[in-house]
Design a protein around this motif. Structure first.
Motif, PDB file in Angstrom:
ATOM      1  N   LEU A  17      10.812   3.859  10.696  1.00 55.60           N
ATOM      2  CA  LEU A  17      11.624   4.098   9.504  1.00 55.60           C
ATOM      3  C   LEU A  17      12.890   3.252   9.485  1.00 55.60           C
ATOM      4  O   LEU A  17      13.291   2.733   8.447  1.00 55.60           O
ATOM      5  CB  LEU A  17      11.983   5.584   9.465  1.00 55.60           C
ATOM      6  N   GLU A  18      13.520   3.104  10.645  1.00 54.34           N
ATOM      7  CA  GLU A  18      14.828   2.441  10.700  1.00 54.34           C
ATOM      8  C   GLU A  18      14.741   0.930  10.515  1.00 54.34           C
ATOM      9  O   GLU A  18      15.738   0.279  10.262  1.00 54.34           O
ATOM     10  CB  GLU A  18      15.495   2.691  12.064  1.00 54.34           C
ATOM     11  N   GLN A  19      13.550   0.401  10.650  1.00 60.28           N
ATOM     12  CA  GLN A  19      13.403  -1.041  10.687  1.00 60.28           C
ATOM     13  C   GLN A  19      13.335  -1.670   9.300  1.00 60.28           C
ATOM     14  O   GLN A  19      12.717  -1.125   8.406  1.00 60.28           O
ATOM     15  CB  GLN A  19      12.101  -1.328  11.426  1.00 60.28           C
ATOM     16  N   HIS A  20      13.960  -2.850   9.160  1.00 61.01           N
ATOM     17  CA  HIS A  20      13.783  -3.607   7.920  1.00 61.01           C
ATOM     18  C   HIS A  20      12.399  -4.229   7.942  1.00 61.01           C
ATOM     19  O   HIS A  20      11.957  -4.716   8.970  1.00 61.01           O
ATOM     20  CB  HIS A  20      14.801  -4.742   7.823  1.00 61.01           C
ATOM     21  N   LYS A  21      11.725  -4.218   6.801  1.00 62.48           N
ATOM     22  CA  LYS A  21      10.401  -4.834   6.795  1.00 62.48           C
ATOM     23  C   LYS A  21      10.048  -5.325   5.399  1.00 62.48           C
ATOM     24  O   LYS A  21      10.405  -4.702   4.411  1.00 62.48           O
ATOM     25  CB  LYS A  21       9.352  -3.849   7.303  1.00 62.48           C
ATOM     26  N   PRO A  22       9.341  -6.455   5.341  1.00 60.08           N
ATOM     27  CA  PRO A  22       8.937  -6.940   4.032  1.00 60.08           C
ATOM     28  C   PRO A  22       7.808  -6.084   3.479  1.00 60.08           C
ATOM     29  O   PRO A  22       6.985  -5.578   4.235  1.00 60.08           O
ATOM     30  CB  PRO A  22       8.455  -8.362   4.316  1.00 60.08           C
ATOM     31  N   TRP A  23       7.804  -5.921   2.174  1.00 60.23           N
ATOM     32  CA  TRP A  23       6.746  -5.141   1.548  1.00 60.23           C
ATOM     33  C   TRP A  23       5.479  -5.973   1.507  1.00 60.23           C
ATOM     34  O   TRP A  23       5.486  -7.147   1.176  1.00 60.23           O
ATOM     35  CB  TRP A  23       7.153  -4.724   0.145  1.00 60.23           C
ATOM     36  N   ASP A  24       4.388  -5.334   1.865  1.00 61.40           N
ATOM     37  CA  ASP A  24       3.123  -6.030   1.941  1.00 61.40           C
ATOM     38  C   ASP A  24       2.044  -4.971   1.782  1.00 61.40           C
ATOM     39  O   ASP A  24       2.007  -4.015   2.553  1.00 61.40           O
ATOM     40  CB  ASP A  24       3.041  -6.702   3.317  1.00 61.40           C
ATOM     41  N   ILE A  25       1.188  -5.106   0.782  1.00 65.66           N
ATOM     42  CA  ILE A  25       0.208  -4.033   0.575  1.00 65.66           C
ATOM     43  C   ILE A  25      -1.131  -4.327   1.219  1.00 65.66           C
ATOM     44  O   ILE A  25      -2.091  -3.601   1.035  1.00 65.66           O
ATOM     45  CB  ILE A  25      -0.020  -3.701  -0.924  1.00 65.66           C
ATOM     46  N   GLN A  26      -1.184  -5.373   2.024  1.00 61.53           N
ATOM     47  CA  GLN A  26      -2.458  -5.730   2.668  1.00 61.53           C
ATOM     48  C   GLN A  26      -3.121  -4.560   3.378  1.00 61.53           C
ATOM     49  O   GLN A  26      -4.320  -4.386   3.299  1.00 61.53           O
ATOM     50  CB  GLN A  26      -2.217  -6.852   3.667  1.00 61.53           C
ATOM     51  N   GLY A  27      -2.306  -3.786   4.098  1.00 64.34           N
ATOM     52  CA  GLY A  27      -2.899  -2.747   4.933  1.00 64.34           C
ATOM     53  C   GLY A  27      -3.186  -1.439   4.229  1.00 64.34           C
ATOM     54  O   GLY A  27      -3.687  -0.511   4.843  1.00 64.34           O
ATOM     55  N   ILE A  28      -2.876  -1.368   2.941  1.00 64.59           N
ATOM     56  CA  ILE A  28      -2.962  -0.067   2.272  1.00 64.59           C
ATOM     57  C   ILE A  28      -4.397   0.464   2.219  1.00 64.59           C
ATOM     58  O   ILE A  28      -4.611   1.675   2.217  1.00 64.59           O
ATOM     59  CB  ILE A  28      -2.317  -0.120   0.860  1.00 64.59           C
ATOM     60  N   THR A  29      -5.364  -0.449   2.217  1.00 63.38           N
ATOM     61  CA  THR A  29      -6.760   0.014   2.156  1.00 63.38           C
ATOM     62  C   THR A  29      -7.159   0.805   3.400  1.00 63.38           C
ATOM     63  O   THR A  29      -8.017   1.684   3.324  1.00 63.38           O
ATOM     64  CB  THR A  29      -7.729  -1.178   2.019  1.00 63.38           C
ATOM     65  N   GLY A  30      -6.521   0.509   4.514  1.00 66.70           N
ATOM     66  CA  GLY A  30      -6.811   1.248   5.731  1.00 66.70           C
ATOM     67  C   GLY A  30      -6.441   2.712   5.591  1.00 66.70           C
ATOM     68  O   GLY A  30      -7.180   3.613   6.000  1.00 66.70           O
ATOM     69  N   VAL A  31      -5.271   2.940   4.970  1.00 65.90           N
ATOM     70  CA  VAL A  31      -4.803   4.307   4.771  1.00 65.90           C
ATOM     71  C   VAL A  31      -5.661   5.011   3.721  1.00 65.90           C
ATOM     72  O   VAL A  31      -6.023   6.184   3.864  1.00 65.90           O
ATOM     73  CB  VAL A  31      -3.319   4.305   4.353  1.00 65.90           C
ATOM     74  N   GLU A  32      -6.013   4.264   2.694  1.00 68.78           N
ATOM     75  CA  GLU A  32      -6.870   4.816   1.644  1.00 68.78           C
ATOM     76  C   GLU A  32      -8.203   5.267   2.246  1.00 68.78           C
ATOM     77  O   GLU A  32      -8.684   6.365   1.958  1.00 68.78           O
ATOM     78  CB  GLU A  32      -7.101   3.736   0.573  1.00 68.78           C
ATOM     79  N   GLY A  33      -8.744   4.406   3.097  1.00 70.16           N
ATOM     80  CA  GLY A  33     -10.013   4.716   3.735  1.00 70.16           C
ATOM     81  C   GLY A  33      -9.931   5.970   4.598  1.00 70.16           C
ATOM     82  O   GLY A  33     -10.860   6.786   4.610  1.00 70.16           O
ATOM     83  N   PHE A  34      -8.819   6.131   5.253  1.00 70.03           N
ATOM     84  CA  PHE A  34      -8.625   7.314   6.103  1.00 70.03           C
ATOM     85  C   PHE A  34      -8.668   8.599   5.280  1.00 70.03           C
ATOM     86  O   PHE A  34      -9.322   9.582   5.655  1.00 70.03           O
ATOM     87  CB  PHE A  34      -7.303   7.163   6.871  1.00 70.03           C
TER      88      PHE A  34
END
Length: 977
Positions: free
Chosen positions: A785-802
RNA sequence: GCCCGAGUGGUGGAAUUGGUAGACACGCAAGACUUAAAAUCUUGUGACCAUCUGGUCGUGCGGGUUCAAGUCCCGCCUCGGGUACCA
């Protein structure tokens, strides 16, 4: 089979929660409380982007988790709705800021006809468990009447240094009446002495003047940060690098009569009480540095002119008093005029003018250049009686310390440089230290050439020096703070009006029952004579009778309303008090506060300050607002660019675009002959321009294009949808593209997410596509949570699949299929492992790792084809804080009638996690070679025996005898050869 | 300058007290199902060497402590944040 349809489920449960007031919270003394709070947002017209909900999702997960653990959770949300953008918009369009603000919160259409979804609707779509009955808006008169009330309270008290707390002003008045101010030790700049009879002889106006100097909020002629562009003063934390934080406009120093809050009185407590807070060291350090406590002495130097003036300096190094060879005053120092000799007058004037012209920014950027001027006057060294010259220089700041320094060139680099620049003496008071290349600024030295300090260490010398200075009356030990009293007035319209009126120059507080509502005015601009916008208000539009000449025209700063909002959330509809004391006593301070680190020296400090005042005045039973603080990192945008050919290059009419690789990958392009380049232009009108222009473009394309942002929604992967681009705006309609291999690629660059960079990803679009649960889990899964990170939706399908996989656990052959059978050992082990880890991770605020735990558990249960009700119930419970919609739905399918929010978080049972055997990694000299499975009950000796006799061990020993065998039961085996 | 924080596969990241580095995902590759696509499933995936068993290297760099270091200590490098003539 009933498909997993997040869109349907989201709506169903959001409606259910709202109708059943599932998350409403009341004082309940039978239950332990837990207060989870987000930094409330400023509702801007741009709406929410995916960065905003990051913190809200984390806090919501925590709130839901704590509810399952049986806590009575307070989790409110509101809006910090006074602020600059609405006012700027009002100046441009005439639209009342209240209207803009309402639209931005509730949705509607702005002045240009753009649709505004509204913060509330955007938030609702994500499924937060806020208790919306507690919503507050700082710009609502029902709220800001209490901000005004707190102002009155602060106005009516003073800081008693003896008791170290704020006290009512009446008490001070009584003391004045009885014995004057001689025995009073207050936080004040007032340095005159009066007796009780003096006090009684003061006229009413004089008394008020004196009291004003003692109050915790007071009017004062001080140096302030004036921003001409914004037409207002700014607090120190609103100025970054010499320009305004909002808008980046230049800021200059100006002396103005302004309201100030005496935060300096609390400086020490604000530092000390940090120790008890569960905040990161980074943010504690930031606050400590901002407050900037330094200990030393203030020393008086007498001037040698006809009129003996006294210059007070502050130093942290009184041990170097014998190293003083000159004195430097700030150019604005009030004594400069009085002591400057006739022949130096011109030089001094000139220098003063030049430094006045410098903006704060220039002063900072010219740090390296040493400037100054000699006043012609001298001071007398108190111990040696030597004459020392008095200079002015702008490295000495008027508003820190006393605005004067005793210069010790041997011990301070800036003094050293000043001495070199103007050929002044550099006496050495340190034993065996070389000063030819710079000052000696460390503290490991022995003092010499210093009479009574000779032979002492720095530390000892500081003590003895102060002792002597005090004994002889040359000064006194003193603690100095960098922090200055906070300027509390702003020359704006869209803020809280002051409950203050004036009789002549004297301010008076309105009576208790009067709330000052913002009056209507014709224009939101300052008046012709430079008074704030409120000066435009007609006397009768203020809506109250005030017994003075005029009302206060300033409004309060943005931090006023946000300094106490967490208190109002406890008791938002109270019409008699800002918060009921019993209620505050139940909820206490915020247990978990989540928000950005950029508020370290603003909001977070001011809230602590006000909380301490209200605590001193006995209104609330705690003196720190936020017990645990987490600063969520910023989610950065992934901007995409295209390169537009400048229209002056050719006289083409259509806009022509190049992709990044053609423009920036110079070598690759130059590897091809010009014919090939021309070939690429074939599809555009550029193909037909003269050869000379094409040559020019081939040679130095970079200088003929401008890099512009392209809307990320028109790009999928790296490829720009050129058709959609053309349609997106009228002026793009006739765009032409220079393609690279049939595609137009625009790789990304990481930048701050903002509307102007066209890189904003809204949560709405993602919720629509994937559902709220996927968005919630994915934002957490992204990383700590504390970390700065660029937004990237590449991995969202993994969560969707779960989540889809979770849903499928409940179905077999297209039918809901849940068994009441006893779970197997393996199933129990899988779920209890997950329960244990989830709880452990949440307790240490690790929000990203539980998502992996859920995935592992769902994967395991899928492999086991588990459909046992007991297991699936626990699974829903542990996942529900992250994915509340799907879990409510599945919980219902399990036959439950009530919301999952009222259930209990499962307790992990260690007995299911007990292993019979442990897989020992066997290492040789620390290198893992093989794994040996042994009973967990094996003793150390037994393990060693088993390992030694194992044939693999024999192989790795290569005939040698082990020197040592280390066995850590339940962990590892290491053999030293 | 000073004060914090961080550097781990192609990518996001995991490893809580020193104890199997790379969990979980993404991406990629191969395969199954399908006319096809989507969806789903299976397998592989740190680098290098080796036909396999296997070996060598590997958590920014250089040293150290330890049976054992991503984790502890010392010295650097790079990046991010805060602050800045603060006397």
């Amino acid at each position: 089979m009933e498909e997993y349809s997040p869109q349907k489920i989201d709506k169903k449960w959001q409606k259910y929660w709202e109708e059943n007031k599932t998350f409403s919270s009341r004082v309940n003394t039978n239950k332990p409380k837990f207060y989870v709070l987000d930094m409330f947002p400023y509702p801007s017209g741009a709406g929410l982007h995916v960065g905003h909900p990051l913190g809200y999702i984390a806090s919501d997960i925590y709130a839901r988790y704590k509810r399952l653990l049986g806590f009575n959770v307070l989790h409110p949300m509101g809006y910090d709705s006074f602020g600059l953008p609405a006012e700027q918009y009002a100046i441009q369009t005439g639209q009342h800021p209240a209207v803009t603000t309402k639209t931005n919160i509730e949705g509607g259409v702005d002045n240009e006809g753009n649709k505004i979804i509204g913060y509330r609707k955007q938030l609702d779509k994500i499924g937060f468990s806020f208790d919306w009955d507690r919503e507050i808006r700082t710009s609502d008169p029902n709220y800001y009447q209490w901000t005004q009330w707190i102002f009155k309270e602060i106005f009516n008290c003073w800081y008693n240094n003896k008791t170290q707390r704020a006290e009512k002003i009446e008490k001070l008045v009584k003391c004045f009446e009885k014995e004057g101010n001689t025995n009073i030790n207050a936080a004040t700049n007032y340095d005159k002495v009066f007796s009780s009879s003096d006090w009684k002889d003061f006229k009413e106006e004089e008394k008020q003047e004196v009291l004003l100097e003692y109050r915790l909020v007071y009017l004062s002629n001080t140096w302030v940060n004036w921003c001409p562009e914004l037409g207002t003063v700014l607090a120190n934390d609103e100025v970054k690098n010499g320009v305004s934080e909002r808008g980046g406009h230049p800021v200059e120093q100006k002396k103005m009569r302004q309201w100030c809050m005496r935060i300096t009185a609390y400086a020490d407590r604000l530092i000390k009480d940090l120790d008890n807070l569960d905040w990161t060291d980074a943010i504690k350090d930031t606050q400590k540095n901002w407050i900037g406590k330094s200990q030393g002495a203030s020393i008086f130097f007498k001037t040698n002119g006809e009129k003996r003036h006294t210059i007070e300096v502050f130093t942290t190094r009184p041990d170097t008093i014998f190293g003083v060879s000159f004195i430097v005053l700030a150019p604005e120092h009030e004594l400069v005029k009085k002591i400057t000799t006739k022949d130096q007058e011109k030089v001094i004037k000139k220098y003063q003018n030049s430094s006045k012209l410098k903006t704060e920014r220039e002063r900072i950027s010219n740090v390296k250049i040493t400037t100054g001027a000699f006043t012609g006057a001298y001071a007398i060294h108190p111990f040696t009686n030597k004459k020392i010259p008095i200079w002015i220089g702008d490295y000495v700041l008027a508003n820190y310390g006393t605005g004067a320094v005793m210069s010790v060139p041997c011990g301070d680099q800036r003094d050293w440089e000043f001495a070199k620049q103007f050929s002044l003496d550099i006496p050495n008071v340190f034993k065996d230290k070389d000063l030819s290349k710079g000052a000696f600024t460390e503290k490991d030295a022995t003092i010499i050439n210093s009479k009574f300090l000779d032979g002492l260490s720095v530390k000892e010398a500081i003590k003895l020096a102060i002792l002597n200075i005090e004994k002889k009356g040359y000064g006194k030990g003193k603690t100095q703070y960098k922090i200055r009293d906070a300027v509390f007035s702003r020359q704006r319209y869209w803020g809280e009006p002051f409950p203050v009126y004036y009789k002549g120059k004297t301010p008076y507080i309105l009576k208790e029952e009067n709330t000052v509502k913002l009056p209507e005015i014709d224009k939101y601009l300052p008046t012709a004579d430079g008074s704030p916008p409120l000066a435009r208000a007609q006397k009768d539009s203020w809506g109250i009778d005030y017994p003075g000449d005029r009302m206060e025209y300033n409004t309060m700063p943005g931090w006023a309303g946000s300094s106490w909002y967490f208190l109002r959330f406890m008791d938002p509809n109270n019409e008699k008090e800002f918060v009921n004391k019993e209620i505050a006593n139940y909820w206490q301070n915020v247990d978990l506060y989540i928000g950005g680190a950029e508020h370290a020296t603003g909001h977070l400090l001011y809230s602590r300050f006000w909380t301490k005042i209200l605590y001193d005045l006995n209104y609330i039973p705690f003196n720190e607002p936020f017990q645990k603080l987490i600063n969520q990192g910023m989610i950065q945008g992934n901007s995409r660019f295209i390169y537009k050919l400048k229209s002056e290059v050719t006289n083409h009419t259509n806009p022509i675009y190049f992709s990044k690789s053609i423009v920036e990958d110079l070598e690759k392009r130059k590897a091809d002959p010009i014919e090939k380049f021309k070939e690429k232009l074939k599809k555009t009108s550029l193909y037909y321009v003269n050869q000379k222009t094409i040559n020019l473009l081939y040679e130095s394309l970079q200088s003929y294009v401008s890099k512009i942002h392209v809307d990320i929604n028109l790009v999928s992967g790296y490829e720009l949808d050129t058709q959609a681009f053309k349609k997106s705006r009228k002026e793009f309609n006739k765009s032409e593209f220079v393609f690279e291999d049939e595609k137009f690629l625009c790789p990304g660059e990481i930048e701050k997410m903002s509307k102007s960079k066209y890189n904003v990803q809204t949560p709405d679009a993602l919720v629509e596509k994937f559902g709220a649960d996927t968005l919630r889990c994915y934002e957490m899964f992204l990383g700590p949570l504390e970390q700065h990170k660029p937004w990237d939706i590449q991995g969202i399908t993994g969560v969707e699949g779960f989540l889809k996989k979770l849903w499928r656990l409940f179905y077999k052959d297209n039918k809901l299929n849940i068994s009441n059978d006893e779970p197997t050992k393996q199933e129990l082990k899988s779920i209890h492992k997950a329960i244990k880890k989830t709880q452990e991770d949440l307790e240490r605020y690790s929000f990203n790792t539980p998502v992996s735990i859920f995935m592992i558990c769902v994967n395991e249960l899928s492999t086991l084809k588990c459909n046992k009700k007991a297991i699936l119930s626990d699974l829903c419970l542990i996942i529900s804080p992250y994915a509340p919609h799907i879990c409510e739905e599945l919980w219902q399918k399990l036959g439950n009638k009530e919301s999952i929010s009222f259930a209990k978080f499962p307790k992990h049972n260690p007995k299911y996690l007990v292993e019979n055997s442990h897989k020992y990694p066997v290492s040789f000299n620390g290198k893992m070679r093989f794994i040996l499975e042994l009973s967990v009950n094996s003793s150390k000796e037994e393990i060693e025996k088993q390992v030694i006799k194992n044939e693999k061990t024999l192989k790795y020993l290569e005939g040698k005898t082990p020197k040592k065998v280390i066995v850590v039961p339940g962990k590892i085996v290491n053999i030293v050869v």
